[in-house]
Design an enzyme around this catalytic site. Structure first.
Site, mmCIF file in Angstrom:
data_model
loop_
_atom_site.group_PDB
_atom_site.id
_atom_site.type_symbol
_atom_site.label_atom_id
_atom_site.label_comp_id
_atom_site.label_asym_id
_atom_site.label_seq_id
_atom_site.Cartn_x
_atom_site.Cartn_y
_atom_site.Cartn_z
ATOM 1 N N HIS A 129 -77.680 -19.784 40.181
ATOM 2 C CA HIS A 129 -77.709 -19.563 41.635
ATOM 3 C C HIS A 129 -79.038 -19.983 42.258
ATOM 4 C CE1 HIS A 129 -80.429 -16.120 41.352
ATOM 5 N NE2 HIS A 129 -79.847 -15.926 40.176
ATOM 6 N N HIS A 169 -82.821 -36.009 37.728
ATOM 7 C CA HIS A 169 -81.758 -36.166 36.739
ATOM 8 C C HIS A 169 -81.847 -35.014 35.741
ATOM 9 C CE1 HIS A 169 -80.073 -38.565 33.072
ATOM 10 N NE2 HIS A 169 -79.293 -37.573 33.420
HETATM 11 O O1 JB3 Z 1 -78.293 -39.697 28.822
HETATM 12 C C1 JB3 Z 1 -77.189 -40.044 29.129
HETATM 13 C C2 JB3 Z 1 -75.999 -39.181 28.916
HETATM 14 N N1 JB3 Z 1 -76.947 -41.239 29.667
HETATM 15 C C3 JB3 Z 1 -78.001 -42.188 29.900
HETATM 16 C C4 JB3 Z 1 -78.033 -42.592 31.363
HETATM 17 C C5 JB3 Z 1 -78.244 -41.410 32.276
HETATM 18 O O2 JB3 Z 1 -79.060 -43.558 31.572
HETATM 19 C C6 JB3 Z 1 -77.789 -43.419 29.051
HETATM 20 O O3 JB3 Z 1 -77.769 -43.037 27.687
HETATM 21 C C7 JB3 Z 1 -78.880 -44.437 29.299
HETATM 22 O O4 JB3 Z 1 -80.108 -43.937 28.893
HETATM 23 C C8 JB3 Z 1 -78.923 -44.725 30.780
HETATM 24 O O5 JB3 Z 1 -77.708 -45.338 31.089
HETATM 25 P P1 JB3 Z 1 -77.699 -46.816 31.713
HETATM 26 O O6 JB3 Z 1 -78.560 -46.861 32.902
HETATM 27 O O7 JB3 Z 1 -76.295 -47.243 31.828
HETATM 28 O O8 JB3 Z 1 -78.467 -47.649 30.610
HETATM 29 P P2 JB3 Z 1 -78.052 -49.075 29.993
HETATM 30 O O9 JB3 Z 1 -76.906 -48.887 29.070
HETATM 31 O O10 JB3 Z 1 -79.300 -49.686 29.526
HETATM 32 O O11 JB3 Z 1 -77.484 -49.934 31.222
HETATM 33 C C9 JB3 Z 1 -78.270 -50.222 32.345
HETATM 34 C C10 JB3 Z 1 -77.563 -51.400 33.009
HETATM 35 O O12 JB3 Z 1 -78.110 -51.572 34.309
HETATM 36 C C11 JB3 Z 1 -77.811 -52.699 32.250
HETATM 37 O O13 JB3 Z 1 -76.575 -53.350 31.997
HETATM 38 C C12 JB3 Z 1 -78.693 -53.499 33.187
HETATM 39 O O14 JB3 Z 1 -78.453 -54.899 33.114
HETATM 40 C C13 JB3 Z 1 -78.263 -52.940 34.528
HETATM 41 N N2 JB3 Z 1 -79.236 -53.144 35.595
HETATM 42 C C14 JB3 Z 1 -80.579 -53.176 35.502
HETATM 43 N N3 JB3 Z 1 -81.104 -53.435 36.729
HETATM 44 C C15 JB3 Z 1 -78.866 -53.377 36.855
HETATM 45 C C16 JB3 Z 1 -80.044 -53.580 37.588
HETATM 46 N N4 JB3 Z 1 -77.628 -53.461 37.403
HETATM 47 C C17 JB3 Z 1 -77.562 -53.760 38.732
HETATM 48 N N5 JB3 Z 1 -76.368 -53.851 39.298
HETATM 49 N N6 JB3 Z 1 -78.677 -53.947 39.495
HETATM 50 C C18 JB3 Z 1 -79.935 -53.871 38.968
HETATM 51 O O15 JB3 Z 1 -80.904 -54.042 39.690
#
Ligand code: JB3
Length: 221
Positions: free
Chosen positions: A144, A153
Site C-alpha cells: 500500500h 523498473h
Molecule cells: O529482467 C527481465 C525479466 N527482463 C529483461 C528486460 C527488462 O530488459 C531482459 O532480460 C533484458 O535484460 C532486457 O530486455 P531487452 O531490452 O529486450 O534486452 P535485449 O534482449 O538485449 O533486446 C533489446 C533490443 O532492443 C535489441 O534487439 C536491440 O536491437 C533493440 N534496441 C536497441 N536500441 C532498439 C533500440 N530497438 C528500437 N526499436 N529502437 C532503439 O533505439
C-alpha cells in the site's frame, strides 16, 4: 446515441528482444492488434508470430492518432535508452500504451501513468502510484501507498512493503526486498536479492543483506 464503443488502437512494439517478447505475449493475451515490432536489427525473426516492420523509421508511416506504441526496450540497471525512446516518441505526439497482464492484481485506486507495464502475477495494493514508462515486472509485489516514479523498473520478484518510494529512473534487481517507508533516490540501483532497511541516496548502487552502498556514482549518461 451513446458514445461509440471505445475500440483500442493497434500497437507497434519498440524493440525485438526479451522484454518485447514478454510484452507481445501479454498483448496477444489481451486480444490487442499488434501491427509489428521495430528494431535496428531489421532481420530479426518473428516474435510469437509478430513480424518486424523494420527500424524505428517505420513508426513514422503510422499516424499518431491511429496507433499506440509499446516500449519493448527493457533495462537491467539505469536505462537511459528506454527513457530516451519514450521521450523521443512522446515529443512527436505518439501515445504509449499501458500494458497490464490479465493475471495482475491491481487495487481500484492505483494511479497508473502512460506507458506503465505490469507483468504476469504482479500485485499493486491501494494508495500506490506508478509513473510513466515504469516496469512492474513478473510477480512483483508493491504494497500500500508506494510511489514508483517515471522510468523506474522493479525486476521480477521484487517485494516492497508499504509506503516505499522508488524515485525516477531507479532499478530494483530481481528478488530484492525493501521494508516499510524506505526511499530509494533517483537513478539508483538495488542489487538482486538485496534487503534494504535504510534509505538509499540518489545515484548509488546498493547490494547485500542488509544492503550497503557498493558504488557511489551510477552513470546515467
Ligand atoms: O529482467 C527481465 C525479466 N527482463 C529483461 C528486460 C527488462 O530488459 C531482459 O532480460 C533484458 O535484460 C532486457 O530486455 P531487452 O531490452 O529486450 O534486452 P535485449 O534482449 O538485449 O533486446 C533489446 C533490443 O532492443 C535489441 O534487439 C536491440 O536491437 C533493440 N534496441 C536497441 N536500441 C532498439 C533500440 N530497438 C528500437 N526499436 N529502437 C532503439 O533505439
Amino acid at each position: 446515441m451513446g458514445e461509440p464503443y471505445h475500440i483500442k488502437p493497434p500497437v507497434i512494439v519498440i524493440g525485438g528482444g526479451g522484454h518485447a517478447k514478454v510484452l507481445i505475449s501479454t498483448l496477444i493475451l489481451l486480444g490487442r492488434k499488434v501491427l509489428g515490432f521495430v528494431d535496428p536489427k531489421t532481420s530479426l525473426p518473428p516474435i510469437l508470430g509478430i513480424s518486424t516492420l523494420g527500424d524505428d523509421q517505420a513508426i513514422s508511416l503510422h499516424d499518431p492518432d491511429k496507433v499506440h506504441l509499446v516500449n519493448g526496450v527493457g533495462t537491467t540497471g539505469i536505462s537511459v535508452l528506454r527513457r530516451q525512446i519514450y521521450q523521443k516518441f512522446r515529443k512527436t505526439y505518439y501515445n504509449f500504451e499501458t500494458v497490464i497482464h490479465p493475471s495482475a492484481i491491481i487495487a481500484l485506486d492505483v494511479e497508473i501513468a502512460d506507458g506503465v507495464q505490469i507483468m504476469a502475477g504482479a500485485i499493486v495494493q491501494p494508495g500506490s502510484r506508478l509513473g510513466a514508462n515504469a516496469i512492474i515486472n513478473t510477480g512483483v509485489r508493491v504494497d500500500h501507498d508506494c510511489s514508483i516514479e517515471a522510468h523506474a523498473h522493479l525486476a521480477p520478484g521484487v517485494t516492497l512493503s508499504g509506503g516505499v518510494l522508488i524515485a525516477e529512473g531507479s532499478f530494483v534487481g530481481t528478488g530484492a526486498s525493501i521494508i516499510h517507508g524506505i526511499s530509494v533516490g533517483p537513478n539508483s540501483i538495488v542489487g538482486a536479492g538485496a534487503v534494504v532497511i535504510r534509505n538509499v541516496p540518489a545515484g548509488v548502487t546498493v547490494a547485500g543483506v542488509p544492503a550497503r552502498v557498493m558504488a557511489a556514482k551510477n552513470k546515467t549518461k
